[in-house]
Design an enzyme around this catalytic site. Structure first.
Site, PDB file in Angstrom:
ATOM      1  N   ASP A  10       0.845  -1.204   0.091  1.00 55.53           N
ATOM      2  CA  ASP A  10      -0.087   0.038   0.076  1.00 55.53           C
ATOM      3  C   ASP A  10       0.609   1.269   0.185  1.00 55.53           C
ATOM      4  O   ASP A  10       0.546   2.293   0.854  1.00 55.53           O
ATOM      5  CB  ASP A  10      -1.115   0.065   0.999  1.00 55.53           C
ATOM      6  CG  ASP A  10      -2.012  -1.063   1.252  1.00 55.53           C
ATOM      7  OD1 ASP A  10      -1.811  -1.762   0.243  1.00 55.53           O
ATOM      8  OD2 ASP A  10      -2.781  -1.176   2.085  1.00 55.53           O
ATOM      9  N   LYS A 111      -7.211  -4.627  -2.862  1.00 54.29           N
ATOM     10  CA  LYS A 111      -8.068  -5.295  -1.589  1.00 54.29           C
ATOM     11  C   LYS A 111      -8.970  -4.441  -0.952  1.00 54.29           C
ATOM     12  O   LYS A 111      -8.595  -2.987  -1.702  1.00 54.29           O
ATOM     13  CB  LYS A 111      -7.044  -5.815  -0.672  1.00 54.29           C
ATOM     14  CG  LYS A 111      -6.023  -4.645  -0.226  1.00 54.29           C
ATOM     15  CD  LYS A 111      -5.040  -4.994   0.864  1.00 54.29           C
ATOM     16  CE  LYS A 111      -4.269  -4.150   1.392  1.00 54.29           C
ATOM     17  NZ  LYS A 111      -4.955  -3.174   2.430  1.00 54.29           N
ATOM     18  N   CYS A 156      -1.911  -2.872   7.758  1.00 56.23           N
ATOM     19  CA  CYS A 156      -1.841  -3.766   6.522  1.00 56.23           C
ATOM     20  C   CYS A 156      -0.639  -4.443   6.490  1.00 56.23           C
ATOM     21  O   CYS A 156      -0.786  -5.534   5.911  1.00 56.23           O
ATOM     22  CB  CYS A 156      -2.122  -2.865   5.188  1.00 56.23           C
ATOM     23  SG  CYS A 156      -3.697  -2.012   5.216  1.00 56.23           S
TER      24      CYS A 156
END
Length: 220
Positions: A10, A111, A156
């Site tokens: 991310d 996601k 994450c």
């Protein structure tokens, strides 16, 4: 290609400086990522990435749930942190940071697409009922070992690492390539300790580069 991959978690605009969910010192993570990418290219290690990819009506967004940002609650039976709107599909905030060496990324796994549940891990939604394509791709490409780094340490990155270990991968976390949200001051520290207890190894990017220099000198 080796049986090792670098997974960048991310590294998107909304988690970096000026973003909707800015993580402090995130710019240094981008710099570290580029250094590690260069190492991986030299070592024939594949580079892949995860990408938060939320619909605008995602229920983890405080504004969509009538809650306050940063507070905790329950979403469809699971503990939930209420977040600001971030990483909305096709918007600038969801794009990878422009300084990141994106040309090296060979596959991207999105996601957080299901509006009714959050998805911290690059492998599963938070209920572990729905999987991304990541595990299948790694299996098909005979990847056994993952270097993992990115944003954010306490969400994450942590859940991606824990799932990777649970799925049977050897996991090495590049800890100077991670930064946390730290809603509580010790969140990142505790997250790293949890990863280690689960079976992950912690190193720094300097460890990688030093190792590469030692091997190079030995062969010359």
């Amino acid at each position: 290609m080796t049986n090792t991959a670098l997974l960048l978690v991310d590294l998107q605009n909304d988690f970096c400086k000026g973003g909707a969910l800015e993580v402090l010192d995130s710019e240094s993570v981008i710099s570290t990522a580029n250094n590690v990418i260069t190492y991986c290219q030299q070592q024939n290690i594949v580079v892949i990435a995860s990408q938060d990819w939320h619909p605008a009506d995602h229920l983890s967004f405080a504004v969509n749930s009538g809650t306050q940002v940063g507070t905790e609650g329950n979403l469809n039976g699971l503990r939930q942190i209420w977040w600001p709107v971030h990483c909305v599909q096709h918007q600038k905030g969801a794009q990878f940071h422009p300084a990141l060496n994106q040309s090296a990324i060979q596959a991207t796994f999105q996601k957080g697409i299901n509006a009714t549940i959050d998805s911290y891990s690059a492998f599963f939604d938070n209920d572990h009922q729905h999987a991304t394509q990541l595990d299948r791709w790694l299996t098909e490409n005979k990847i056994k070992h993952l270097y993992i780094m990115g944003l954010a340490t306490d969400y994450c990155v942590k859940f991606t690492v824990l799932d990777a270990v649970q799925l049977g991968y050897q996991v090495t976390v590049i800890q100077d390539g991670c930064r946390g949200v730290n809603l509580h001051p010790e969140d990142s520290h505790n997250a790293l300790q949890e990863m280690v207890l689960a079976g992950a190894k912690l190193i720094t990017s300097s460890d990688l580069l030093t190792q590469s220099m030692i091997v190079t000198n030995a062969l010359s």
